[in-house]
Motif scaffolding. Structure first.
Motif, PDB file in Angstrom:
ATOM      1  N   GLN A 338       0.819  -1.205   0.000  1.00 14.27           N
ATOM      2  CA  GLN A 338       0.000   0.000   0.000  1.00 14.27           C
ATOM      3  C   GLN A 338       0.856   1.259   0.000  1.00 14.27           C
ATOM      4  O   GLN A 338       0.503   2.243  -0.647  1.00 14.27           O
ATOM      5  CB  GLN A 338      -0.927   0.004   1.224  1.00 14.27           C
ATOM      6  N   GLN A 339       1.944   1.234   0.716  1.00 16.24           N
ATOM      7  CA  GLN A 339       2.865   2.365   0.780  1.00 16.24           C
ATOM      8  C   GLN A 339       4.136   2.016   0.021  1.00 16.24           C
ATOM      9  O   GLN A 339       4.738   0.965   0.247  1.00 16.24           O
ATOM     10  CB  GLN A 339       3.204   2.719   2.237  1.00 16.24           C
ATOM     11  N   VAL A 340       4.545   2.901  -0.867  1.00 15.61           N
ATOM     12  CA  VAL A 340       5.724   2.621  -1.701  1.00 15.61           C
ATOM     13  C   VAL A 340       6.953   3.225  -1.026  1.00 15.61           C
ATOM     14  O   VAL A 340       7.376   4.347  -1.314  1.00 15.61           O
ATOM     15  CB  VAL A 340       5.537   3.174  -3.126  1.00 15.61           C
ATOM     16  N   ASP A 341       7.538   2.450  -0.107  1.00 15.05           N
ATOM     17  CA  ASP A 341       8.756   2.864   0.569  1.00 15.05           C
ATOM     18  C   ASP A 341       9.948   2.172  -0.100  1.00 15.05           C
ATOM     19  O   ASP A 341       9.811   1.544  -1.151  1.00 15.05           O
ATOM     20  CB  ASP A 341       8.686   2.529   2.056  1.00 15.05           C
ATOM     21  N   ARG A 342      11.103   2.271   0.500  1.00 17.81           N
ATOM     22  CA  ARG A 342      12.309   1.706  -0.123  1.00 17.81           C
ATOM     23  C   ARG A 342      12.205   0.195  -0.294  1.00 17.81           C
ATOM     24  O   ARG A 342      12.596  -0.351  -1.318  1.00 17.81           O
ATOM     25  CB  ARG A 342      13.553   2.045   0.726  1.00 17.81           C
ATOM     26  N   ASP A 343      11.656  -0.483   0.708  1.00 16.57           N
ATOM     27  CA  ASP A 343      11.523  -1.930   0.608  1.00 16.57           C
ATOM     28  C   ASP A 343      10.547  -2.304  -0.504  1.00 16.57           C
ATOM     29  O   ASP A 343      10.795  -3.243  -1.276  1.00 16.57           O
ATOM     30  CB  ASP A 343      11.050  -2.510   1.939  1.00 16.57           C
ATOM     31  N   ALA A 344       9.448  -1.561  -0.597  1.00 17.82           N
ATOM     32  CA  ALA A 344       8.469  -1.842  -1.655  1.00 17.82           C
ATOM     33  C   ALA A 344       9.082  -1.622  -3.032  1.00 17.82           C
ATOM     34  O   ALA A 344       8.852  -2.405  -3.966  1.00 17.82           O
ATOM     35  CB  ALA A 344       7.239  -0.970  -1.475  1.00 17.82           C
ATOM     36  N   LEU A 345       9.884  -0.580  -3.170  1.00 18.74           N
ATOM     37  CA  LEU A 345      10.532  -0.322  -4.457  1.00 18.74           C
ATOM     38  C   LEU A 345      11.451  -1.469  -4.858  1.00 18.74           C
ATOM     39  O   LEU A 345      11.479  -1.883  -6.022  1.00 18.74           O
ATOM     40  CB  LEU A 345      11.318   0.987  -4.404  1.00 18.74           C
ATOM     41  N   ARG A 346      12.193  -1.987  -3.907  1.00 15.49           N
ATOM     42  CA  ARG A 346      13.080  -3.121  -4.200  1.00 15.49           C
ATOM     43  C   ARG A 346      12.267  -4.303  -4.726  1.00 15.49           C
ATOM     44  O   ARG A 346      12.653  -4.954  -5.709  1.00 15.49           O
ATOM     45  CB  ARG A 346      13.858  -3.544  -2.953  1.00 15.49           C
ATOM     46  N   ARG A 347      11.154  -4.564  -4.113  1.00 15.54           N
ATOM     47  CA  ARG A 347      10.328  -5.707  -4.501  1.00 15.54           C
ATOM     48  C   ARG A 347       9.636  -5.461  -5.850  1.00 15.54           C
ATOM     49  O   ARG A 347       9.552  -6.362  -6.698  1.00 15.54           O
ATOM     50  CB  ARG A 347       9.308  -6.002  -3.396  1.00 15.54           C
ATOM     51  N   ILE A 348       9.134  -4.263  -6.043  1.00 12.41           N
ATOM     52  CA  ILE A 348       8.479  -3.934  -7.311  1.00 12.41           C
ATOM     53  C   ILE A 348       9.467  -4.075  -8.468  1.00 12.41           C
ATOM     54  O   ILE A 348       9.148  -4.659  -9.519  1.00 12.41           O
ATOM     55  CB  ILE A 348       7.893  -2.509  -7.258  1.00 12.41           C
ATOM     56  N   TYR A 349      10.669  -3.555  -8.279  1.00 14.75           N
ATOM     57  CA  TYR A 349      11.649  -3.599  -9.376  1.00 14.75           C
ATOM     58  C   TYR A 349      12.286  -4.975  -9.528  1.00 14.75           C
ATOM     59  O   TYR A 349      12.775  -5.308 -10.607  1.00 14.75           O
ATOM     60  CB  TYR A 349      12.683  -2.484  -9.208  1.00 14.75           C
ATOM     61  N   ALA A 350      12.253  -5.795  -8.494  1.00 13.12           N
ATOM     62  CA  ALA A 350      12.673  -7.191  -8.665  1.00 13.12           C
ATOM     63  C   ALA A 350      11.709  -7.901  -9.612  1.00 13.12           C
ATOM     64  O   ALA A 350      12.133  -8.639 -10.525  1.00 13.12           O
ATOM     65  CB  ALA A 350      12.711  -7.897  -7.314  1.00 13.12           C
ATOM     66  N   ARG A 351      10.432  -7.689  -9.420  1.00 17.41           N
ATOM     67  CA  ARG A 351       9.436  -8.257 -10.335  1.00 17.41           C
ATOM     68  C   ARG A 351       9.657  -7.760 -11.750  1.00 17.41           C
ATOM     69  O   ARG A 351       9.526  -8.519 -12.725  1.00 17.41           O
ATOM     70  CB  ARG A 351       8.035  -7.894  -9.845  1.00 17.41           C
ATOM     71  N   GLU A 352       9.991  -6.488 -11.885  1.00 16.08           N
ATOM     72  CA  GLU A 352      10.237  -5.924 -13.210  1.00 16.08           C
ATOM     73  C   GLU A 352      11.389  -6.627 -13.924  1.00 16.08           C
ATOM     74  O   GLU A 352      11.330  -6.850 -15.137  1.00 16.08           O
ATOM     75  CB  GLU A 352      10.522  -4.427 -13.100  1.00 16.08           C
ATOM     76  N   GLN A 353      12.443  -6.994 -13.176  1.00 22.61           N
ATOM     77  CA  GLN A 353      13.585  -7.674 -13.807  1.00 22.61           C
ATOM     78  C   GLN A 353      13.171  -9.043 -14.347  1.00 22.61           C
ATOM     79  O   GLN A 353      13.572  -9.455 -15.434  1.00 22.61           O
ATOM     80  CB  GLN A 353      14.744  -7.832 -12.810  1.00 22.61           C
ATOM     81  N   VAL A 354      12.341  -9.744 -13.576  1.00 23.26           N
ATOM     82  CA  VAL A 354      11.888 -11.071 -13.997  1.00 23.26           C
ATOM     83  C   VAL A 354      11.053 -10.964 -15.271  1.00 23.26           C
ATOM     84  O   VAL A 354      11.227 -11.730 -16.227  1.00 23.26           O
ATOM     85  CB  VAL A 354      11.083 -11.745 -12.871  1.00 23.26           C
ATOM     86  N   LEU A 355      10.138  -9.996 -15.311  1.00 28.81           N
ATOM     87  CA  LEU A 355       9.283  -9.828 -16.481  1.00 28.81           C
ATOM     88  C   LEU A 355      10.053  -9.297 -17.680  1.00 28.81           C
ATOM     89  O   LEU A 355       9.829  -9.726 -18.824  1.00 28.81           O
ATOM     90  CB  LEU A 355       8.120  -8.894 -16.142  1.00 28.81           C
ATOM     91  N   LEU A 356      10.960  -8.353 -17.432  1.00 29.64           N
ATOM     92  CA  LEU A 356      11.746  -7.769 -18.518  1.00 29.64           C
ATOM     93  C   LEU A 356      12.647  -8.799 -19.172  1.00 29.64           C
ATOM     94  O   LEU A 356      12.922  -8.730 -20.380  1.00 29.64           O
ATOM     95  CB  LEU A 356      12.574  -6.595 -17.977  1.00 29.64           C
ATOM     96  N   ASN A 357      13.097  -9.770 -18.411  1.00 32.44           N
ATOM     97  CA  ASN A 357      14.003 -10.773 -18.958  1.00 32.44           C
ATOM     98  C   ASN A 357      13.377 -11.550 -20.119  1.00 32.44           C
ATOM     99  O   ASN A 357      14.093 -12.076 -20.979  1.00 32.44           O
ATOM    100  CB  ASN A 357      14.434 -11.748 -17.853  1.00 32.44           C
TER     101      ASN A 357
END
Length: 468
Positions: A338-357
């Protein structure tokens, strides 16, 4: 009607999504709970002899290329309009129905299925409204409402990059860290350019403006609104005392690093919901209306369109980065963010790497150039920085660039800005082209703008796709 004479027509079609529709444009999904003002697909059709151009500006955040290719093929089948002569662009309001998956903002499939027919309807209606016309280009500087949102910060400040885990050289939108700002990174484009269209009876048909301001965003999440793009469109018609058939249009320029959240002077605008977008939209409309009094008119403008696609490499995670991203994605509960803090950003962009691959190694990027009398319009399918637009304006005047046109792949920053880092450069599905892509795309657009537009330019991909 003299079929060889210049004709123009405009129309708009309501595309307001129903309540409950998914909204993208944020790190997470929102749902439509309140409709502040209607959204439209607005079409302007220009015809000179056998050449017809259609410009469609849509109140939406982003539209992917495959969706717009389908629309263009259908338009060709139904109207005979050639795909390379059709420009379809998003305004980039962040308060509209979603037809593209952006970060954790999902696409709304029912709305995506509904939208193409509405875009086609807008063009067909504009075609029906054609009448003898004249056009003119103009521009006015409006520097008050656009600032660079990327900052060099004071020594010791740590700007986290959630993709690499390292530190960036710049910070985008430093909320809460205003006291750590050193200076802005780059200049912005303060110019509002416009194309004006009147009937030969001096009755207004349309004004298409272009400003490099990202969006305003002075509303609560869950709101449907056209933002300042819609305010301008309504106000310019009122100021011109135009009739009910008039269609005001505001397109997005090269605003990838520009917005109105002024971190160096945060109190210069009213705080109430919609107050800032109302002020900005009406102010721009007033300045454009004044500039229109001195416009020169062309009654027999030559029209042409050129289109090609640039093959650009895709940035992907290394094997080690991909493995780490998969592990982090596997342990992340994305539905609870719900809140996009530093930890949330790490997780969101980890998902992005998997999909981008899983993306192909090369992306075909749409580039289009329109000639309308003495003026030219460039169209690029992504968010570009002001640096790109200012360089393009050096080559041609009158000229402006419509971005998020004919597709959307996210940000395409200059190579040196990718090196500096910052939100717009973080590798993900909305920022993934190789560092040299901006220069290659810009160079190709310059070539199209310079070329004699005696016949359309196709890439081999386009011939295959549009003639199937």
């Amino acid at each position: 009607m003299n079929e060889s004479a210049f004709q123009a027509g405009a129309a708009r079609v309501d595309i307001t999504p129903p309540l409950g529709t998914l909204i993208n444009g944020d790190f997470i999904t929102h749902y439509a709970r309140f409709i502040h003002d209607p959204l439209y697909a607005k079409a302007l059709v220009l015809q000179q002899g056998k050449t017809t151009l259609a410009l469609v500006i849509v109140d939406i955040c982003a539209m992917p290329k495959d969706l717009l290719d389908e629309v263009k093929i259908a338009l060709q089948n139904e109207t005979g309009l050639l795909p390379q002569q059709v420009l379809i662009a998003s305004t980039h309001t962040h308060a509209a129905g979603s037809v593209a998956s952006l970060l954790l903002g999902a696409a709304d499939l029912p709305y995506r299925q509904k939208l193409p027919a509405l875009l086609i309807e807008s063009v067909k209606a504009a075609l029906q409204h054609r009448r003898p016309a004249k056009i003119g280009f103009g521009a006015v500087d409006v520097p008050e409402h656009v600032v660079c949102r990327r900052f060099f910060m004071k020594e010791g400040y740590q700007a986290l990059n959630p993709v690499t885990g390292g530190l960036d050289g710049v910070k985008t939108n430093p909320f809460g860290d205003e006291q750590q700002i050193d200076r802005r990174v780059a200049p912005v484009d303060p110019q509002v350019s416009f194309l004006a269209v009147k009937g030969l009876d001096d009755q207004w048909i349309s004004v298409l403006a272009n400003y490099s301001l990202h969006y305003v965003g002075d509303w609560e999440n869950g709101t449907i609104t056209a933002d300042y793009f819609g305010v301008f469109s309504e106000e310019i018609g009122r100021l011109l005392q135009a009739g009910p058939g008039f269609v005001g249009m505001m397109s997005n320029g090269t605003s990838g690093e520009a917005n109105i959240w002024d971190f160096l002077d945060p109190d210069r605008y009213p705080k109430a919901h919609f107050a800032k977008s109302e002020l900005i939209g009406k102010d721009i409309a007033g300045k454009v209306a004044n500039a229109l009094q001195a416009i020169g008119w062309q009654e027999a403008p030559e029209l042409s369109a050129r289109y090609t696609e640039v093959a650009a490499g895709v940035r992907k995670p290394s094997a080690e980065e991909l493995d780490a991203a998969k592990k982090l994605a596997a342990e992340s509960q994305y539905e609870t963010i719900q809140q996009v803090d530093r930890d949330a950003l790490r997780r969101i962009y980890a998902r992005e790497q998997v999909l981008l691959n899983d993306y192909p190694d090369t992306n075909l990027f749409p580039v289009q150039a329109l000639q309308i009398g003495t003026g030219r319009i460039g169209a690029l399918g992504a968010e570009f920085f002001a640096e790109t637009g200012l360089k393009l304006k050096q080559n041609h005047q009158p000229y402006f660039t419509i971005t998020m046109a004919n597709g959307y792949i996210g940000y395409v920053p200059p190579a040196h800005e990718i090196e500096r880092g910052g939100y717009e450069t973080w590798r993900c599905r909305t920022s993934f082209l190789e560092p040299g892509a901006e220069e290659a795309i810009r160079t190709q657009l310059v070539e199209l703008l310079k070329a004699e537009a005696e016949r359309p330019v196709y890439s081999s991909y386009e011939i295959k796709q549009y003639e199937r």
